[in-house]
Design a protein around this motif. Structure first.
Motif, short mmCIF file in Angstrom:
data_model
loop_
_atom_site.label_atom_id
_atom_site.label_comp_id
_atom_site.label_asym_id
_atom_site.label_seq_id
_atom_site.Cartn_x
_atom_site.Cartn_y
_atom_site.Cartn_z
N PHE A 1 -8.75 -12.96 11.11
CA PHE A 1 -9.06 -13.48 12.44
C PHE A 1 -9.58 -14.91 12.38
O PHE A 1 -9.23 -15.74 13.22
N PHE A 2 -10.40 -15.24 11.42
CA PHE A 2 -10.96 -16.58 11.31
C PHE A 2 -10.10 -17.52 10.48
O PHE A 2 -10.47 -18.66 10.23
N GLY A 3 -8.95 -17.05 10.02
CA GLY A 3 -8.02 -17.89 9.28
C GLY A 3 -8.47 -18.24 7.88
O GLY A 3 -7.95 -19.19 7.27
N LYS A 4 -9.42 -17.51 7.34
CA LYS A 4 -9.96 -17.83 6.02
C LYS A 4 -9.17 -17.17 4.89
O LYS A 4 -9.20 -17.65 3.75
N ASN A 5 -8.50 -16.05 5.20
CA ASN A 5 -7.80 -15.31 4.16
C ASN A 5 -6.39 -14.97 4.61
O ASN A 5 -6.18 -14.52 5.74
N THR A 6 -5.44 -15.18 3.76
CA THR A 6 -4.06 -14.82 4.02
C THR A 6 -3.56 -13.96 2.87
O THR A 6 -3.84 -14.25 1.70
N THR A 7 -2.84 -12.91 3.21
CA THR A 7 -2.30 -12.03 2.19
C THR A 7 -0.93 -11.55 2.63
O THR A 7 -0.55 -11.69 3.79
N SER A 8 -0.18 -11.02 1.69
CA SER A 8 1.12 -10.44 2.00
C SER A 8 1.22 -9.08 1.31
O SER A 8 0.51 -8.81 0.34
N GLY A 9 2.07 -8.25 1.83
CA GLY A 9 2.21 -6.91 1.26
C GLY A 9 3.36 -6.18 1.91
O GLY A 9 4.20 -6.77 2.59
N THR A 10 3.40 -4.88 1.71
CA THR A 10 4.44 -4.02 2.26
C THR A 10 3.77 -2.84 2.95
O THR A 10 2.85 -2.25 2.40
N TRP A 11 4.20 -2.54 4.17
CA TRP A 11 3.70 -1.34 4.83
C TRP A 11 4.84 -0.33 4.95
O TRP A 11 6.01 -0.69 4.90
N TYR A 12 4.45 0.95 5.08
CA TYR A 12 5.40 2.05 5.01
C TYR A 12 5.30 2.93 6.26
O TYR A 12 4.26 2.99 6.91
N MET A 13 6.40 3.60 6.55
CA MET A 13 6.42 4.51 7.70
C MET A 13 7.11 5.81 7.32
O MET A 13 8.15 5.82 6.65
N THR A 14 6.53 6.93 7.75
CA THR A 14 7.16 8.24 7.66
C THR A 14 7.03 8.90 9.02
O THR A 14 6.23 8.48 9.86
N ARG A 15 7.80 9.97 9.26
CA ARG A 15 7.78 10.62 10.57
C ARG A 15 8.24 12.07 10.40
O ARG A 15 8.80 12.44 9.37
N ASN A 16 8.02 12.88 11.44
CA ASN A 16 8.56 14.22 11.47
C ASN A 16 8.51 14.74 12.90
O ASN A 16 7.62 14.36 13.69
N LEU A 17 9.47 15.58 13.24
CA LEU A 17 9.52 16.25 14.54
C LEU A 17 9.01 17.67 14.39
O LEU A 17 9.37 18.37 13.42
N PHE A 18 8.20 18.12 15.35
CA PHE A 18 7.60 19.45 15.28
C PHE A 18 8.06 20.30 16.46
O PHE A 18 8.28 19.80 17.57
N SER A 19 8.20 21.60 16.19
CA SER A 19 8.74 22.53 17.18
C SER A 19 7.73 22.86 18.28
O SER A 19 6.54 23.06 18.01
N VAL A 20 8.21 22.90 19.50
CA VAL A 20 7.40 23.28 20.66
C VAL A 20 8.21 24.27 21.48
O VAL A 20 9.31 23.93 21.94
N ASP A 21 7.70 25.50 21.65
CA ASP A 21 8.37 26.47 22.51
C ASP A 21 7.69 26.50 23.87
O ASP A 21 6.74 25.75 24.13
#
Length: 258
Positions: free
Chosen positions: A170-190
């Motif tokens: 937020f204050f612009g003092k630190n910059t970094t780079s990396g990789t973020w990940y995503m997973t998902r799933n659908l769940f049953s609803v009766d």
């Protein structure tokens, strides 16, 4: 056991180097702010960080983009965990940052039936993680003293996705780079689950996810999301395929009486 401790357990498996698909989709609302096209609701190719433009804490119609007909209703919830590099909490849902996680849930009913979809997005504090270890495999919801257990709709292993990012504090003092990940799933609803959710007391509610590595994570849902369940599941409260062909009429000829 606190939520933060549970989260830590869920993301400590660093055993594989992941080289997967990049995230490319950005769900967008239809012409009206009370609808979303079904094509833009598809998450099978990934979702931008924090589920931008998803119907967070409101219910919208799901519409067919070619003929603009209604296909269902959906509401979404989002919970962000983690702080900025300088220790302050600013723009928590706007972009990924080291150690930050986003939990997005989609609740609704369509012509094909009812559903809950859980999406986990995680930016490791350091290095890489095995994203297959954080696939949600069971969803539990506590409603009015009842514990609802929702299994996945399919036994197939969900895809995992990755996206590189660069982050400045937020204050612009630190910059970094990396990789973020995503997973998902659908769940049953009766229909029984949909009925209980539709009548849930309007208050902040917690759900519990069991991950593929055995960890359990508690996630709060906003009371506006809980309130919206009644509308989201009203489109198809039977949770049955409304397009299914009816059973064929019997061809047996009546027995003649003499």
């Amino acid at each position: 056991m606190t939520y933060k401790k549970n989260l830590c357990i869920g993301f400590t498996s660093i055993s594989l180097v992941f080289a997967g698909n990049s995230l490319i989709l950005e769900p967008a609302l239809a012409d009206k702010d009370d609808a979303i096209f079904e094509d833009n609701l598809t998450t099978t190719q990934g979702v931008q960080w924090g589920g931008k433009k998803l119907p967070i804490k409101k219910t919208v119609d799901i519409r067919e983009s070619l003929v603009d007909t209604q296909l269902g209703k959906v509401t979404a919830d989002r919970h962000i965990d983690g702080s900025d590099l300088d220790g302050k909490i600013f723009g928590r849902s706007s972009r990924p940052a080291p150690g930050r996680s986003a939990f997005i849930s989609l609740w609704g009913s369509k012509i094909e039936g009812c559903f809950v979809e859980m999406i986990i997005q995680h930016a490791p504090a350091q290095g890489r993680v095995d994203p297959t270890a954080i696939i949600p495999t069971l969803l539990e919801v506590g409603v009015g003293g009842q514990l609802l257990q929702l299994p996945p709709q399919s036994s197939a292993k969900p895809e995992v996705y990755s996206q590189d990012y660069s982050y400045t504090s937020f204050f612009g003092k630190n910059t970094t780079s990396g990789t973020w990940y995503m997973t998902r799933n659908l769940f049953s609803v009766d229909s029984g689950i949909a009925s209980i959710l539709s009548q849930a007391p309007i208050k902040e509610t917690r759900v519990r996810l069991t991950l593929s590595n055995g960890a359990k994570v508690l996630i709060p849902l906003d009371k506006k999301t809980v309130k919206n369940w009644k509308t989201a599941y009203s489109y198809n409260p039977t949770c049955k395929n409304l397009d299914a062909d009816p059973a064929p009429a019997s061809t047996k000829e009546p027995t003649s009486s003499k």
